[in-house]
Design a protein around this motif. Structure first.
Motif, PDB file in Angstrom:
ATOM      1  N   GLU A 299       0.817  -1.210   0.000  1.00 22.94           N
ATOM      2  CA  GLU A 299       0.000   0.000   0.000  1.00 22.94           C
ATOM      3  C   GLU A 299       0.852   1.262   0.000  1.00 22.94           C
ATOM      4  O   GLU A 299       0.501   2.261  -0.637  1.00 22.94           O
ATOM      5  CB  GLU A 299      -0.918   0.004   1.223  1.00 22.94           C
ATOM      6  CG  GLU A 299      -1.905  -1.155   1.270  1.00 22.94           C
ATOM      7  CD  GLU A 299      -2.891  -1.100   0.117  1.00 22.94           C
ATOM      8  OE1 GLU A 299      -3.279   0.017  -0.284  1.00 22.94           O
ATOM      9  OE2 GLU A 299      -3.272  -2.178  -0.387  1.00 22.94           O
ATOM     10  N   THR A 300       1.985   1.228   0.709  1.00 26.71           N
ATOM     11  CA  THR A 300       2.806   2.434   0.863  1.00 26.71           C
ATOM     12  C   THR A 300       4.179   2.324   0.221  1.00 26.71           C
ATOM     13  O   THR A 300       4.844   3.342   0.001  1.00 26.71           O
ATOM     14  CB  THR A 300       2.994   2.756   2.358  1.00 26.71           C
ATOM     15  OG1 THR A 300       3.776   1.704   2.967  1.00 26.71           O
ATOM     16  CG2 THR A 300       1.652   2.861   3.061  1.00 26.71           C
ATOM     17  N   GLY A 301       4.646   1.097  -0.045  1.00 22.63           N
ATOM     18  CA  GLY A 301       5.994   0.897  -0.572  1.00 22.63           C
ATOM     19  C   GLY A 301       7.069   0.941   0.490  1.00 22.63           C
ATOM     20  O   GLY A 301       8.256   0.827   0.181  1.00 22.63           O
ATOM     21  N   SER A 302       6.688   1.115   1.749  1.00 18.03           N
ATOM     22  CA  SER A 302       7.662   1.153   2.832  1.00 18.03           C
ATOM     23  C   SER A 302       8.178  -0.252   3.129  1.00 18.03           C
ATOM     24  O   SER A 302       7.510  -1.256   2.828  1.00 18.03           O
ATOM     25  CB  SER A 302       7.042   1.750   4.095  1.00 18.03           C
ATOM     26  OG  SER A 302       5.963   0.951   4.551  1.00 18.03           O
ATOM     27  N   THR A 303       9.365  -0.330   3.717  1.00 14.85           N
ATOM     28  CA  THR A 303       9.978  -1.629   4.012  1.00 14.85           C
ATOM     29  C   THR A 303      10.384  -1.696   5.473  1.00 14.85           C
ATOM     30  O   THR A 303      10.612  -0.677   6.123  1.00 14.85           O
ATOM     31  CB  THR A 303      11.228  -1.866   3.143  1.00 14.85           C
ATOM     32  OG1 THR A 303      12.208  -0.867   3.453  1.00 14.85           O
ATOM     33  CG2 THR A 303      10.892  -1.803   1.664  1.00 14.85           C
ATOM     34  N   ARG A 304      10.471  -2.916   5.962  1.00 15.94           N
ATOM     35  CA  ARG A 304      11.024  -3.162   7.295  1.00 15.94           C
ATOM     36  C   ARG A 304      11.945  -4.375   7.218  1.00 15.94           C
ATOM     37  O   ARG A 304      11.672  -5.335   6.491  1.00 15.94           O
ATOM     38  CB  ARG A 304       9.923  -3.391   8.332  1.00 15.94           C
ATOM     39  CG  ARG A 304       9.010  -4.568   8.052  1.00 15.94           C
ATOM     40  CD  ARG A 304       7.871  -4.648   9.067  1.00 15.94           C
ATOM     41  NE  ARG A 304       6.924  -5.697   8.727  1.00 15.94           N
ATOM     42  CZ  ARG A 304       7.020  -6.965   9.140  1.00 15.94           C
ATOM     43  NH1 ARG A 304       8.049  -7.321   9.921  1.00 15.94           N
ATOM     44  NH2 ARG A 304       6.122  -7.863   8.782  1.00 15.94           N
ATOM     45  N   GLN A 305      13.023  -4.307   7.967  1.00 13.97           N
ATOM     46  CA  GLN A 305      14.006  -5.377   7.942  1.00 13.97           C
ATOM     47  C   GLN A 305      13.500  -6.567   8.756  1.00 13.97           C
ATOM     48  O   GLN A 305      13.134  -6.425   9.918  1.00 13.97           O
ATOM     49  CB  GLN A 305      15.328  -4.886   8.520  1.00 13.97           C
ATOM     50  CG  GLN A 305      16.440  -5.925   8.507  1.00 13.97           C
ATOM     51  CD  GLN A 305      17.588  -5.550   9.440  1.00 13.97           C
ATOM     52  OE1 GLN A 305      17.462  -5.648  10.647  1.00 13.97           O
ATOM     53  NE2 GLN A 305      18.696  -5.113   8.849  1.00 13.97           N
ATOM     54  N   LEU A 306      13.499  -7.747   8.126  1.00 19.06           N
ATOM     55  CA  LEU A 306      13.157  -8.972   8.843  1.00 19.06           C
ATOM     56  C   LEU A 306      14.396  -9.601   9.463  1.00 19.06           C
ATOM     57  O   LEU A 306      14.358 -10.090  10.582  1.00 19.06           O
ATOM     58  CB  LEU A 306      12.484  -9.970   7.898  1.00 19.06           C
ATOM     59  CG  LEU A 306      11.089  -9.601   7.395  1.00 19.06           C
ATOM     60  CD1 LEU A 306      10.524 -10.740   6.552  1.00 19.06           C
ATOM     61  CD2 LEU A 306      10.153  -9.286   8.549  1.00 19.06           C
ATOM     62  N   TYR A 307      15.483  -9.611   8.734  1.00 17.18           N
ATOM     63  CA  TYR A 307      16.751 -10.096   9.284  1.00 17.18           C
ATOM     64  C   TYR A 307      17.886  -9.673   8.373  1.00 17.18           C
ATOM     65  O   TYR A 307      17.676  -9.234   7.234  1.00 17.18           O
ATOM     66  CB  TYR A 307      16.748 -11.616   9.478  1.00 17.18           C
ATOM     67  CG  TYR A 307      16.657 -12.434   8.209  1.00 17.18           C
ATOM     68  CD1 TYR A 307      17.789 -12.785   7.492  1.00 17.18           C
ATOM     69  CD2 TYR A 307      15.422 -12.887   7.744  1.00 17.18           C
ATOM     70  CE1 TYR A 307      17.713 -13.544   6.341  1.00 17.18           C
ATOM     71  CE2 TYR A 307      15.332 -13.654   6.592  1.00 17.18           C
ATOM     72  CZ  TYR A 307      16.471 -13.975   5.900  1.00 17.18           C
ATOM     73  OH  TYR A 307      16.392 -14.729   4.755  1.00 17.18           O
ATOM     74  N   SER A 308      19.102  -9.803   8.879  1.00 14.37           N
ATOM     75  CA  SER A 308      20.301  -9.433   8.139  1.00 14.37           C
ATOM     76  C   SER A 308      21.340 -10.534   8.299  1.00 14.37           C
ATOM     77  O   SER A 308      21.524 -11.062   9.399  1.00 14.37           O
ATOM     78  CB  SER A 308      20.854  -8.103   8.664  1.00 14.37           C
ATOM     79  OG  SER A 308      22.018  -7.721   7.948  1.00 14.37           O
TER      80      SER A 308
END
Length: 717
Positions: A299-308
């Motif tokens: 909906e917004t194109g925003s991202t959040r990190q799940l893991y690295s």
């Protein structure tokens, strides 16, 4: 038209090999299992000599096969492919014709495919084929609901409404440097990501790749044999130079667009979108030492990190992950206990004794491939309520398609030519799929060995019928020898070329060194920064270890041949170890790593501005004055992976240093095997004749010109 072709078993082996595309034609491939496991779709040509693949269906209840799309009837003549499709096939090393790729909707009611650039759909119940786009169409894919089919064309991403026939543009820009919906060179060549767009589970939008190559340096490929033809301009990201700028956007069928906020990451390595969770995007730094997995909000194109993931050398990309299970658990492959291990929802599922190779499918359970204690074998496994069960049983290499409860196994072994293909379903007996590959006419007899202090995997092949009393044999090493590929696999087809060479009067040794897959991260990463040193030392160690057990190997007559990285290793061998190697055939060799692409080269050698010493130590140009042995260089003039500049620069340096050598240019040939049968046949025969000339070997013992194969190593870079 489909039908039975005449017997061609009397063809010379070299010609047979070229015409059968290394005995791969006639083997079923590209499988799709119906949701109810009642049917399997697949591609297959009519026989081992037919280059046109058609779409077939296997009824799993009756075992009956039927043709769904007859490519020969639909397109009787030759194919005229759009440039984008030619490039896609080159990256995928796809040499076949006809229908080479297709896509189905979630319910398996409709399939979409391109043929000679035209887009078709076929109703899988009635068999009715409909032409949807009568122009250049690349990578058509149906949405899950089967109402629309998207495709790339002329830099744009378009979509066809199957009910109305309306063809609309989802994204396009009046800029030749910008394309939508296609994987860029690095993704397709080095990351094993061939796709450039992904449908939403509800079929109402796509997550699409936008590629901007305006900052990528332009290289040019000319056709010197036809000087009136203008050179082709190629955006090639050589080591240390700019990559394409890759971004993503959600494109709705209603015309909406939402750009994804990816930040400043260099590479988009993988994308996954299923009903199990939000879209997943795997991004990677330029030095490849960090890889993050991002969850994206459509909906917004925003991202959040799940893991690295981080690693002091590089983070290895594993095909098929990350992904969501149907019930929303995250599937990963992580490094633990010097093994690539499957992790689901934060819990390790596989033991350290199992090296996960790839994840085939993630649904309710996970279908994957792995190697156990023997890296020359690859088996298929599935998860089952938290445990792991092996599905394949044939000793050798088995690949899979489908899902855990209903999958297709293609098993390759030393015991038979070609694959054995079967469908394995929970609660049912296996059902076979017919294989129509040609009979090679020779039977490889590799002696599989584990040699040297590092336990190198090797295979030794002697002439058919050879007896110890027949006298010593000149030795031919036939390696790939570099990272990310294996030559020593427990399959008969892997040793057709080496056996043919053996039958020409050689003891042929094939060995995998450090950097090859299947033996864990530490083994693979030893090659970092020291490609030349490690690769060459391992080949020398394998040679000496095998010769200690086999006195028939004449160490005073040792040659080496290879293609791509194997070509690099062959030239390296005579330049740096003339005390061991007495002649070399270097096919499409990388001679100056500054001329090879970013992702592959910088993974092992770093950025050239930061590690110039590594580039000098691993390249060949400065070694030219050291040449003391015969060297034959072979290179395709149209190669857009390892450009012919590599061979030309080495040849120029050798000439300047007064070092005689031979250079054989292949006109209009890319990195793959020459398409012309005469060229493919004569290229290999020329190598045999040249090697005998240089080593003073005896006449061929296996049939000479009546027993041929192609001039390319079986594994490419």
């Amino acid at each position: 038209m489909l039908g039975v072709t005449s017997d061609r078993q009397d063809l010379p082996f070299l010609r047979k090999l070229a015409r059968t595309q290394r005995f791969t034609l006639g083997a079923p491939k590209e499988f799709a299992v119906a949701p109810d496991a009642s049917r399997v779709l697949f591609l297959r040509s009519a026989d081992g000599y037919d280059n046109k693949h058609s779409l077939w269906a296997l009824d799993l209840d009756t075992g009956t096969e039927s043709v769904v799309v007859d490519a020969g009837a639909l397109l009787p003549g030759d194919e005229d492919l759009p440039p984008e499709e030619r490039a896609r096939r080159e990256r995928a090393r796809e040499t076949g014709g006809g229908v080479v790729r297709y896509a189905v909707d979630a319910g398996h009611t409709t399939a979409a495919f391109s043929l000679a650039g035209k887009l078709y759909t076929v109703d899988l119940a009635s068999g009715d084929v409909t032409l949807r786009v009568d122009s250049a169409a690349v990578d058509p894919r149906l949405n899950p609901t089967g109402t629309h089919v998207a495709y790339a064309a002329g830099g744009a991403l378009r979509v066809v409404d199957l009910a109305s026939g309306e063809d609309t543009v989802l994204a396009d820009e009046p800029d030749d440097d910008v394309t939508w919906g296609l994987a860029e060179f690095i993704a397709a060549e080095e990351m094993r990501r061939s796709r450039g767009y992904w449908w939403a589970p509800d079929g109402k939008s796509v997550l699409a790749q936008r590629t901007d190559t305006s900052g990528v340096h332009r290289w040019h490929i000319a056709d010197p044999a036809n000087p009136s033809t203008p050179p082709a301009s190629v955006a090639y990201p050589a080591a240390g130079t700019p990559n394409a700028r890759v971004t993503l956007a959600f494109l709705g069928l209603d015309g909406s667009r939402v750009d994804v906020d990816l930040g400043a990451w260099e590479y988009v390595a993988a994308v996954h979108w299923s009903a199990g969770g939000p879209p997943l995007v795997t991004v990677q730094t330029r030095d490849q030492r960090r890889t993050d997995v991002l969850a994206v909000d459509p909906e917004t194109g925003s991202t959040r990190q799940l893991y690295s993931d981080t690693d002091d050398a590089w983070v290895e990309l594993v095909t098929g992950v990350p992904a969501w299970t149907e019930d929303g658990r995250l599937v990963r492959v992580v490094v633990a206990d010097d093994a690539y291990r499957l992790m689901i929802d934060g819990e390790l599922v596989t033991e350290p004794s199992l090296q996960v190779r790839s994840v085939v499918h993630v649904g309710r359970e996970v279908l994957f491939t792995a190697s156990a204690d023997d890296p020359t074998q690859i088996h298929v496994y599935r998860t089952e309520n938290g445990s792991v069960r092996q599905l394949s049983s044939v000793k050798g290499v088995t690949v899979a398609a489908g899902r855990a409860d209903a999958c297709v196994l293609s098993a390759w072994s030393l015991d038979h030519a070609g694959p054995r293909v079967s469908v394995v379903r929970d609660g049912h007996e296996p059902v076979s799929i017919a294989v129509h590959t040609a009979d090679p006419g020779i039977e490889p007899r590799p002696k599989m060995m584990t040699v040297g202090e590092r336990g190198l995997r090797a295979a030794l092949l002697l002439p058919t019928g050879y007896q110890p009393g027949d006298g010593p044999l000149p030795v031919l090493l036939d390696p790939y020898g570099g990272p990310h590929a294996q030559r020593v696999l427990s399959t008969r087809n892997a040793f057709l070329t080496p056996q043919w060479f053996a039958d020409q009067g050689f003891a042929v040794l094939v060995a995998d060194g450090r950097g090859s897959p299947g033996r864990g991260p530490a083994w693979e990463k030893e090659i970092g920064g020291r490609c030349a040193e490690i690769s060459l030392n391992d080949q020398v160690d394998a040679l000496h270890a095998v010769a200690a057990e086999h006195p028939e190997l004449d160490l005073n007559r040792v040659a080496i041949r290879g293609w791509s990285y194997g070509g690099y290793l062959s030239a390296l061998a005579v330049l740096r170890r003339p005390d061991v190697f007495h002649a070399a055939v270097a096919g499409a060799p990388v001679t100056d790593w500054a001329l090879y692409d970013t992702h592959y080269t910088e993974r092992y050698l770093g950025h050239p501005e930061e590690n110039p010493d590594a580039y000098r130590a691993n390249s060949l140009i400065e070694d030219a004055p050291n040449l003391q042995r015969p060297l034959l260089i072979v290179h395709g003039m149209a190669d857009d992976n390892v450009f012919v500049a590599h061979a030309l620069r080495l040849s120029a340096a050798l000439l300047k240093a007064g070092r005689p050598h031979e250079f054989l240019p292949l006109v209009a040939t890319t990195h793959m095997t020459p398409a012309d049968e005469d060229v493919a046949e004569n290229l290999l025969q020329r190598q045999v004749d040249w090697l005998h000339e240089q080593l003073g070997g005896k006449e061929a013992t296996g049939g000479g010109r009546d027993a041929g194969h192609d001039g390319q190593a079986d594994v490419e870079q």
